[in-house]
Design an enzyme around this catalytic site. Structure first.
Site, short mmCIF file in Angstrom:
data_model
loop_
_atom_site.label_atom_id
_atom_site.label_comp_id
_atom_site.label_asym_id
_atom_site.label_seq_id
_atom_site.Cartn_x
_atom_site.Cartn_y
_atom_site.Cartn_z
N GLY A 206 39.10 6.87 63.51
CA GLY A 206 38.50 5.74 64.22
C GLY A 206 39.52 4.72 64.66
O GLY A 206 40.53 5.07 65.28
N GLU A 207 39.29 3.45 64.30
CA GLU A 207 40.22 2.40 64.76
C GLU A 207 41.59 2.50 64.09
O GLU A 207 42.51 1.76 64.42
CB GLU A 207 39.62 1.01 64.52
CG GLU A 207 39.48 0.66 63.08
CD GLU A 207 39.17 -0.82 62.84
OE1 GLU A 207 39.61 -1.66 63.62
OE2 GLU A 207 38.47 -1.11 61.85
N GLY A 209 43.42 5.31 64.20
CA GLY A 209 44.23 6.32 64.87
C GLY A 209 43.89 7.75 64.48
O GLY A 209 42.79 8.04 64.00
N ASP A 237 34.58 13.02 70.74
CA ASP A 237 34.50 14.06 71.78
C ASP A 237 35.40 13.70 72.96
O ASP A 237 36.02 14.58 73.58
CB ASP A 237 33.06 14.20 72.29
CG ASP A 237 32.10 14.34 71.13
OD1 ASP A 237 32.33 15.22 70.29
OD2 ASP A 237 31.14 13.55 71.04
P1 AMP Z 1 31.01 11.49 68.29
O1 AMP Z 1 30.69 10.03 68.27
O2 AMP Z 1 32.25 11.83 69.02
O3 AMP Z 1 30.95 12.11 66.93
O4 AMP Z 1 29.87 12.23 69.13
C1 AMP Z 1 28.60 11.70 69.34
C2 AMP Z 1 27.82 12.65 70.24
O5 AMP Z 1 27.58 13.86 69.51
C3 AMP Z 1 26.48 12.09 70.65
O6 AMP Z 1 26.46 11.91 72.05
C4 AMP Z 1 25.45 13.11 70.18
O7 AMP Z 1 24.53 13.50 71.17
C5 AMP Z 1 26.26 14.32 69.74
N1 AMP Z 1 25.77 14.86 68.48
C6 AMP Z 1 25.25 14.19 67.42
N2 AMP Z 1 24.92 15.03 66.43
C7 AMP Z 1 25.25 16.27 66.85
C8 AMP Z 1 25.18 17.58 66.28
N3 AMP Z 1 24.69 17.77 65.05
N4 AMP Z 1 25.62 18.62 67.02
C9 AMP Z 1 26.13 18.42 68.25
N5 AMP Z 1 26.24 17.23 68.86
C10 AMP Z 1 25.80 16.16 68.16
#
Ligand code: AMP
Length: 307
Positions: A206-207, A209, A237
């Site tokens: 996260g913040e 790094g 992502d």
């Molecule tokens: P992050 O904040 O990078 O972990 O990703 C958040 C994104 O992951 C959100 O836009 C969700 O729609 C998606 N997400 C949340 N839970 C899951 C899961 N179990 N499988 C796949 N994608 C997910």
């Protein structure tokens, strides 16, 4: 040569100390492909949505040059839905709801035009689906990067472990690294993950790094200190998309290239958190990306003479 991104295309409902959103467009593949598209021009997506998913979401992807021929639209079904609430420090969150909907029966189809895939981003998704995408490619890509989440550790650990053993790079956050290995020390956790199959491991903090582990080598990239973080959703992502997008654009999978890719990933993630959902990514320009990468260079630039 192309980059294929798979993962969820979703509706999210998010609560942060700054506010609350109703169903907005999100999903691991949405964030990762939007981010990667700033580096790699030949971008393909495989995912699934329900009939409730707006055309505006697909237009947003196409507008960034992302090919959505592999995005299935299931009539009569609902899009994957996730809802989460961030704590005051924004570094941790609780999942309030996960509704698999279309994902529970998703059978990915890889269009013929995607078969030249050299770089594969297995974004967060059911591990068995990640596996079938890898198996349905006629030739193993040059680099396979995988992202996952605590949810799949809880409901599909055996499949997840099998999938992890087949990839080159795994990206997870610090809490997930601890959950996966049972080790509190991230160095010990990294050693265990690297013994499970991947040659590289990235632990996102996260913040604080991100750490890149490879054999006995460790590389650290800071996160940009920001005055305000509005919404960290999708930062992981977006990081992964920037990371693999940069490597694909350089056609380089060396450790040195990966170090630079971690910086590019961190720069992309720093934009993502500045607004809710994909708002910041939608308006981002290539020039702003270059400028931010330069800020990262300056952030860590120092000379030292040992006496
Ligand atoms: P992050 O904040 O990078 O972990 O990703 C958040 C994104 O992951 C959100 O836009 C969700 O729609 C998606 N997400 C949340 N839970 C899951 C899961 N179990 N499988 C796949 N994608 C997910």
């Amino acid at each position: 040569m192309s980059l294929l991104v798979i993962g969820t295309v979703a509706f999210d409902a998010i609560e942060t100390p700054f506010g609350k959103t109703d169903k907005i467009i999100g999903g691991a593949a949405t964030y990762a492909s939007m981010s990667a598209s700033f580096f790699q021009k030949k971008m393909n997506l495989v995912s699934v949505v329900g009939e409730d998913f707006p055309q505006e979401g697909i237009d947003m992807l196409n507008h960034r040059g992302i090919n959505t021929a592999g995005l299935q639209i299931k009539q009569g079904e609902k899009t994957f839905f996730w809802s989460g609430r961030y704590h005051e420090d924004m570094n941790s969150r609780d999942t309030l709801d996960t509704q698999l909907n279309v994902l529970s029966t998703f059978d990915p189809v890889i269009p013929e035009s995607y078969q030249d895939c050299e770089f594969l981003m297995l974004g967060n998704l059911m591990p068995s689906i990640q596996m079938s995408v890898l198996q349905r490619l006629s030739r193993r890509p040059k680099l396979v990067v995988m992202d996952t989440m605590n949810f799949w550790m809880e409901v599909a650990m055996p499949d997840l472990l099998q999938m992890i053993s087949m990839v080159d790079v795994l990206t997870i956050n610090d809490a997930e690294a601890r959950q996966l290995t049972g080790e509190y020390s991230l160095v010990k956790a990294a050693r265990k993950v690297l013994s499970m199959g991947p040659r590289y491991l990235i632990i996102k903090k996260g913040e604080h790094g991100a750490l890149l582990f490879h054999g006995e080598n460790v590389f650290f990239a800071p996160a940009l200190p920001l005055e305000e973080v509005f919404d960290p959703t999708g930062a992981g992502d977006t990081f992964a998309g920037g990371f693999i997008g940069y490597l694909a654009s350089m056609n380089d999978t060396s450790f040195d290239a990966m170090k630079r890719a971690v910086i590019y990933g961190s720069a992309m993630a720093s934009f993502c958190v500045e607004k809710f959902g994909l708002e910041r990514m939608k308006e981002l320009t290539e020039a702003q990306v270059d400028q931010r990468v330069q800020q990262f260079v300056e952030l860590t630039d120092f000379e030292i003479t040992l006496v």
